[in-house]
Design a protein around this motif. Sequence first.
Motif, PDB file in Angstrom:
ATOM      1  N   VAL A 176       0.863  -1.184   0.000  1.00 39.66           N
ATOM      2  CA  VAL A 176       0.000   0.000   0.000  1.00 39.66           C
ATOM      3  C   VAL A 176       0.895   1.227   0.000  1.00 39.66           C
ATOM      4  N   ALA A 179       0.323   6.249   3.590  1.00 34.37           N
ATOM      5  CA  ALA A 179      -0.114   5.930   4.952  1.00 34.37           C
ATOM      6  C   ALA A 179      -1.024   7.002   5.510  1.00 34.37           C
ATOM      7  N   ALA A 187      -5.028  -0.861   4.592  1.00 36.84           N
ATOM      8  CA  ALA A 187      -3.891  -1.730   4.901  1.00 36.84           C
ATOM      9  C   ALA A 187      -4.198  -2.604   6.106  1.00 36.84           C
ATOM     10  N   LEU A 199       3.206  -1.347   4.124  1.00 33.86           N
ATOM     11  CA  LEU A 199       2.704   0.023   3.973  1.00 33.86           C
ATOM     12  C   LEU A 199       3.890   0.972   3.877  1.00 33.86           C
TER      13      LEU A 199
END
Length: 463
Positions: A176, A179, A187, A199
């Motif tokens: 992913v 964030a 995530a 992530l």
Amino acid sequence: MRELACDVAIIGAGTAGIAAHAAATKAGARAVLIERGPGGTTCARVGCMPSKLLIEAGRAAHDARGTGPFGVTTGEVRVDGRAVMNRVRALRDDFVASVFEGLDRIPADLRIAGTARFSDPTTLVVDDHTRIAAGAVVIATGSTPSLPPPLRAVADLVLTTDTLFEIETPPESLAVLGAGPVGLELAQAMARLGVQVTLLDPADAVGGARDPKIASCAAALIGADVTLHLGATVETAEAVGDGIRLTWRRDSGETTSATFAHVLAAAGRPPNLSDLGLDAAGLALDEDGLPDFNPRTLQCGTAPIFIAGDANQEHPVLHEAQRQGWIAGGNAARFPQVEAPPPWPAFALVFTDPQIAAIGRAFDAEEARDWVIGETSFADQGRARAMDRAAGLIRVYAEPDGRITGAAMIGPGVEHLAHLTAIAVQEGWDAATFLDRPFYHPTLEEGLQSAVKAVAERTGGTR
């Protein structure tokens, strides 16, 4: 070409556009709503609702695995990924259908399908079939997921928030990128469904947290579910067999590579403005093509043009988009007389577990030197311990006279505590006023009460 005249033309039938149409109509205007599709609002179709359906599936799996501390023994927890995604889509489709049911109540001659472009400040051409002469225009065209440059070479293999919910079953592994709130939520949800999630984000905080204590706590708690790489910038992406190989560089200069079954780009949603022909509207645009506008009236310069919702990037959350639509639609109907309602307190929620919230004044290290900050931990909060969810932190910000101006928090049930805090900030309560409200025992709200008490003790506002 069909010729159509109206008082207000609204471009976009998402949350802001629908609210703008309702407001303009209530004000007595003849309002036309233009939608190029697929419709159903970002929230219902690819945003708030399907993401929460995925989050709740992950929560159910996580809770089923975590019954041991209560003395409850269960068997092996199995996730049927196909059933999970089928439920997400089925309920998502119900939410979208309810939006369309509302749109169907608008007279057909006031709903136009197609892509609108300005030919002058008050004239729109929709595809090659309709020309609309309007007294005022509301731009509510929403946003589209962005694709970071390193991923463009493998764009057809990359998932976005517009395509994630269409996959048949969760992948074995997922990277992913981003964030922020959306990336963080998805995530963690995927990780709790059994996906190996990595992530990555160039920033040093998760979920948009600006308070360093909240950010640190969030990274530690969410990092228990996912492999978290902050200060990591993806430099290259290439297709490798059935997966994608990413290479990223840390702030330290170290380079790392790994291969994933899927990559999800969750690095923001820029506004859909490029196809509108804003140059013909005579608007002043910044380097990103965003019109200069008044954030309270939502008017673009002095033109009879208003911009609302994700299209202006001011507050890309549903409750703000809905309010902005209402303001913009009403002002467009009343133009040239416009109103400038006071802004709501800033209010952001991240629906991870634990949840993250920021309310009111955002944390600033320099300014915070003059603030009074009340802090309490969920680690020893009675109700949180009873729930086996005793982790998190609340930080309440106040002026030296005790007036509450904002807060940041991470913990169980934070969505409810944040609403209470938002009311306190909007109403201008000081700590003593806040404490002179009922707090039931034993509740998570008592954690917020403790943080406000800490402010009151430092500002002489105890009762």
